[in-house]
Design a protein around this motif. Structure first.
Motif, PDB file in Angstrom:
ATOM      1  N   TYR A  40     -36.250 -29.757  57.356  1.00 11.00           N
ATOM      2  CA  TYR A  40     -37.647 -28.936  56.648  1.00 11.00           C
ATOM      3  C   TYR A  40     -38.741 -29.936  56.568  1.00 11.00           C
ATOM      4  CZ  TYR A  40     -35.335 -24.339  56.220  1.00 11.00           C
ATOM      5  OH  TYR A  40     -34.313 -23.213  56.409  1.00 11.00           O
ATOM      6  N   GLU A  44     -43.039 -26.554  55.487  1.00 11.31           N
ATOM      7  CA  GLU A  44     -42.282 -25.401  56.804  1.00 11.31           C
ATOM      8  C   GLU A  44     -41.383 -25.019  55.261  1.00 11.31           C
ATOM      9  OE1 GLU A  44     -40.213 -26.909  59.184  1.00 11.31           O
ATOM     10  OE2 GLU A  44     -41.239 -26.941  60.766  1.00 11.31           O
ATOM     11  N   MET A  45     -40.982 -26.083  54.041  1.00 12.45           N
ATOM     12  CA  MET A  45     -40.353 -24.769  53.205  1.00 12.45           C
ATOM     13  C   MET A  45     -40.872 -24.662  52.486  1.00 12.45           C
ATOM     14  SD  MET A  45     -37.348 -27.869  50.372  1.00 12.45           S
ATOM     15  CE  MET A  45     -36.685 -28.222  52.164  1.00 12.45           C
TER      16      MET A  45
END
Length: 150
Positions: A40, A44-45
């Motif tokens: 990630y 995105e996380m």
């Protein structure tokens, strides 16, 4: 007289071998999927956080001014960023030599609430990496040192 003809015996053996091969493949893919570690970046996380406790890798840049060493001397807190989002990280252990503010890092670990708990850190250098010993050398001096080591 034999109950099963040789032709049918071969067919049964081929079918058993095929079933065993498919079973081994399914077992291997199940084992690998449980060991896979997804990668990630901070944005995105933030958008799609992994399940708590799931082993993942977090990659990005160590935010300048974010490294804080705790009183125990081995636990550090820092922030990983990709320019869009930041993820706070906690790591306990010895950091790699290349781990500095502003450098690239890949942290292996898991999410614990809003914080990423890293079990392992991998520091990345940029494409212009030069060993410390050669940092202040001129190009001709560096070529000379390289020629001497060959």
């Amino acid at each position: 007289m034999s109950a099963i003809k040789p032709k049918h015996q071969r067919l049964v053996l081929v079918m058993l071998a095929l079933v065993a091969l498919v079973g081994a493949g399914l077992l291997a893919s199940f084992a690998l999927s449980r060991q896979a570690s997804y990668f990630y970046i901070p944005s995105e996380m933030a958008a799609h956080p992994p399940a708590a406790g799931r082993a993942v890798r977090l990659g990005g840049m160590v935010q300048k001014g974010s490294i804080k060493t705790m009183p125990d001397g081995v636990t550090i807190h820092f922030t990983v960023t990709d320019g869009k989002a930041q993820v706070p990280v906690q790591f306990t252990g010895i950091t790699p030599d290349l781990f500095v503010e502003g450098s690239g890092v890949v942290a292996e670990g898991r999410m614990d609430g809003r914080q990423f708990v890293a079990d392992n850190l991998l520091a990345k250098h940029d494409e212009k990496y030069v060993p410390r010993e050669m940092k202040n050398m001129s190009v001709s001096d560096a070529k000379q040192v390289v020629a001497q080591t060959q």
